[in-house]
Design a protein around this motif. Structure first.
Motif, PDB file in Angstrom:
ATOM      1  N   THR A  40      21.267   4.630  -5.539  1.00 31.10           N
ATOM      2  CA  THR A  40      19.848   4.946  -5.405  1.00 31.10           C
ATOM      3  C   THR A  40      19.091   4.513  -6.654  1.00 31.10           C
ATOM      4  OG1 THR A  40      20.314   6.828  -3.983  1.00 31.10           O
ATOM      5  CG2 THR A  40      18.188   6.828  -5.103  1.00 31.10           C
ATOM      6  N   GLN A  49      15.578   7.527   1.906  1.00 29.97           N
ATOM      7  CA  GLN A  49      16.560   8.370   2.577  1.00 29.97           C
ATOM      8  C   GLN A  49      15.876   9.510   3.343  1.00 29.97           C
ATOM      9  OE1 GLN A  49      19.478   9.835  -0.182  1.00 29.97           O
ATOM     10  NE2 GLN A  49      20.795  10.664   1.418  1.00 29.97           N
ATOM     11  N   ASP A  69      17.492   2.854   1.226  1.00 30.12           N
ATOM     12  CA  ASP A  69      18.375   3.806   0.549  1.00 30.12           C
ATOM     13  C   ASP A  69      18.937   4.811   1.554  1.00 30.12           C
ATOM     14  OD1 ASP A  69      19.784   5.257  -1.293  1.00 30.12           O
ATOM     15  OD2 ASP A  69      18.035   6.335  -2.071  1.00 30.12           O
ATOM     16  N   GLU A  70      20.145   4.611   1.954  1.00 26.32           N
ATOM     17  CA  GLU A  70      20.795   5.468   2.951  1.00 26.32           C
ATOM     18  C   GLU A  70      19.834   5.902   4.056  1.00 26.32           C
ATOM     19  OE1 GLU A  70      23.812   8.109   1.862  1.00 26.32           O
ATOM     20  OE2 GLU A  70      23.829   7.542  -0.262  1.00 26.32           O
TER      21      GLU A  70
HETATM   22 MG   LIG Z   1      21.676   7.877  -3.297  1.00 29.95          MG
END
Ligand SMILES: [Mg+2]
Ligand SMILES: Nc1ncnc2c1ncn2[C@@H]1O[C@H](COP(=O)(O)OP(=O)(O)OP(=O)(O)O)[C@@H](O)[C@H]1O
Lengths: 257, 224
Positions: free
Chosen positions: A43, A89, A166-167
């Motif tokens: 991240t 995310q 990010d994810e």
């Molecule tokens: Mg992360």
């Protein structure tokens, strides 16, 4: 010649060295998947690229222009952010704007585009993620998967050269993951350059052109997904891949039950 | 109740309400507006940690939340003339109430701004917006919604607290009631009457609050 080249990116929080000299090359059209254990700095790396975090050291070459990540000026940052999209995310949608408003905001406010034109682009972007019928919904009225797709529409509407994910699916209920991945696969087919932090191995195998394994703030190993997943060279990579494959297996089993 | 009191109450009702409309309400509205500007300013300088201004605003809030409002009124109206600053009752009241409500609302606004998830700020940056654009269009609108119940509370308090200005000779509702009470020797009836008028005002404000909260929460509600 790569489109993006990160060199020696370093970042600490307090005493903790989180990124310890990360190098990364991305070509136009690449789908780069980044994997790594929790806390390895994935991240943070993406955030440094979009200047949401200031790296202490390191350069980013983007379209032949090299920028010092530590000292980049406001103007340089603004110019680079035009080229970079970010999908978070936790979606980070503007809670006081509708889906359409979320996508239009950057166009009208940052790019000073006329409302009509911005709305056209925004509607097209929402259509691309399959949400034409949810334009007037507020984030709180959307499911997680729908919210994330609005997040993706918001990023692609700005027409960036690369999108950082990010994810994007890790906050989602398992049954909602596939709709977001499907949208991302579509983007990949359209040739959008993407850097994706994810542990979705199926997605990585199907669309990634490059896979990167990070641990403790450095890139441990990189290669094609097949190389990295099936023939990892490093012991750390091997252990990690084995671990997430095991997790995926047990998740699938749970899903079947 | 004998007829004399009833007719006194009716007769005095307008005599009390009139200064209410002419002084109490304008005083409340003006000071709340000035206080809001002060509050926003203090909240912002604290959140962005502006040098000098941030500790200064903390100091101001500390003073005005930490001392009695009545004494603040006395200092400004009766005390400042000692330093050569002579103010009429109305401007003295405006200054004191603005500073006081500003201190309370500053804390409300600061907390409300901090309650807006920072991720939305980052999303704004990622689509190219600058700090002021994100603050003005994304964060503050949400912060106001979060702060709205507390701000309404403070507004209702402020409206009642303006009665303290009677003690610095401002001819607002309570002073009007006091004068009639002194003349007619009916303190119980008249103080109950003026209290009742405040109650009506508070009730109206509370209703407005409920209505406003509904309006503001559009994007919070889920269908179904
Ligand atoms: Mg992360
Ligand atoms: N703002 C911050 N302040 C202090 N420490 C931070 C901050 N942001 C991240 N860290 C620390 O940096 C490390 C790396 O965080 P990062 O979020 O980059 O990891 P990650 O690889 O994305 O992990 P995950 O898979 O859990 O998302 C963690 O130990 C985290 O605690």
């Amino acid at each position: 010649m790569s489109m993006i080249e990160l060199t020696n990116v370093c970042k600490s929080f307090g005493d903790g060295e989180i990124l310890r000299g990360v190098d990364l090359q991305v070509d136009k059209g690449d789908i780069v998947v980044i994997l790594g254990p929790s806390g390895s700095g994935k991240t943070t790396l993406l955030r440094c690229m979009d200047f949401l975090e200031r790296a202490e050291q390191g350069t980013m070459m983007f379209d032949d222009e090299t920028t010092d990540l530590a000292t980049a000026s406001k103007q340089t940052i603004a110019a680079l952010r035009k080229k970079i999209g970010f999908v978070f995310q936790s979606y980070n949608l503007f809670a006081n704007k509708t889906a359409l408003g979320n996508v239009m905001e950057g166009l009208t406010v940052a790019r000073k585009m006329h409302k009509k034109e911005a709305e056209q682009i925004a509607r097209a972007a929402l259509e691309r993620v399959g949400l034409s019928d949810r334009c007037d919904y507020y984030p709180s009225q959307l499911s997680g998967g729908q919210q994330q797709r609005v997040g993706i529409a918001r990023a692609i509407a700005m027409n960036p050269e690369v999108i950082l994910f990010d994810e994007p699916t890790s906050a989602l209920d398992p049954e909602l993951v596939s709709e977001v991945l499907a949208v991302m696969k579509n983007l990949a087919e359209d040739g959008v350059t993407m850097i994706v932090v994810t542990h979705e191995m199926g997605f990585a195998r199907q669309v990634a052109t490059k896979a990167i394994f990070m641990d403790q703030g450095v890139v441990v190993e990189q290669g094609t997904p097949t190389e990295l997943f099936d023939h990892p060279k490093e012991e750390r990579t091997r252990q990690f891949i084995r671990k997430i494959l095991k997790e995926e297996l047990s998740e699938n089993r749970q899903a079947e039950e | 109740m004998d007829g004399k009191i009833v007719s006194l109450l009716i007769d005095s009702f307008w005599k009390i309400l009139l200064p209410g409309l002419k002084i109490t309400i304008p005083l409340t509205v003006i000071t709340f507006a000035i206080g809001m500007i002060l509050a926003l300013f203090c909240a912002m300088v604290q959140i962005t940690n502006v040098k000098v201004l941030s500790p200064l605003s903390k100091f101001y809030i500390w003073i005005f939340r930490g001392t009695p409002l009545l004494i603040q009124l006395f200092i400004i109206f009766y005390g400042l003339p000692k330093l050569g600053i002579l103010l009429d009752a109305f401007p003295a009241a405006v200054i004191t109430f603005s500073l006081n409500i500003g201190a309370y609302n500053a804390e409300v606004m600061r907390a409300a701004i901090l309650a807006v998830p920072v991720g939305q700020m980052e999303a704004g940056y990622s689509v190219g917006m600058n700090y002021f654009q994100i603050m003005g269009r994304i964060v503050l609108p949400q912060a106001f919604r979060i702060a709205f119940p507390s701000l309404s509370n403070n507004l209702i308090s402020l409206n009642k607290d303006t009665s303290l200005a009677a003690s610095i000779t401002l001819g607002e509702m309570f002073l009007a009631a006091q004068r009639i009470a002194a003349r007619t020797f009916e303190p119980l009836a008249l103080y109950c009457e003026v209290a009742f008028i405040y109650l009506i005002m508070s009730t109206i404000l509370a209703k407005l609050q409920t209505w406003g909260e509904k309006k503001l929460s559009v994007h919070e509600r889920r269908e179904n």
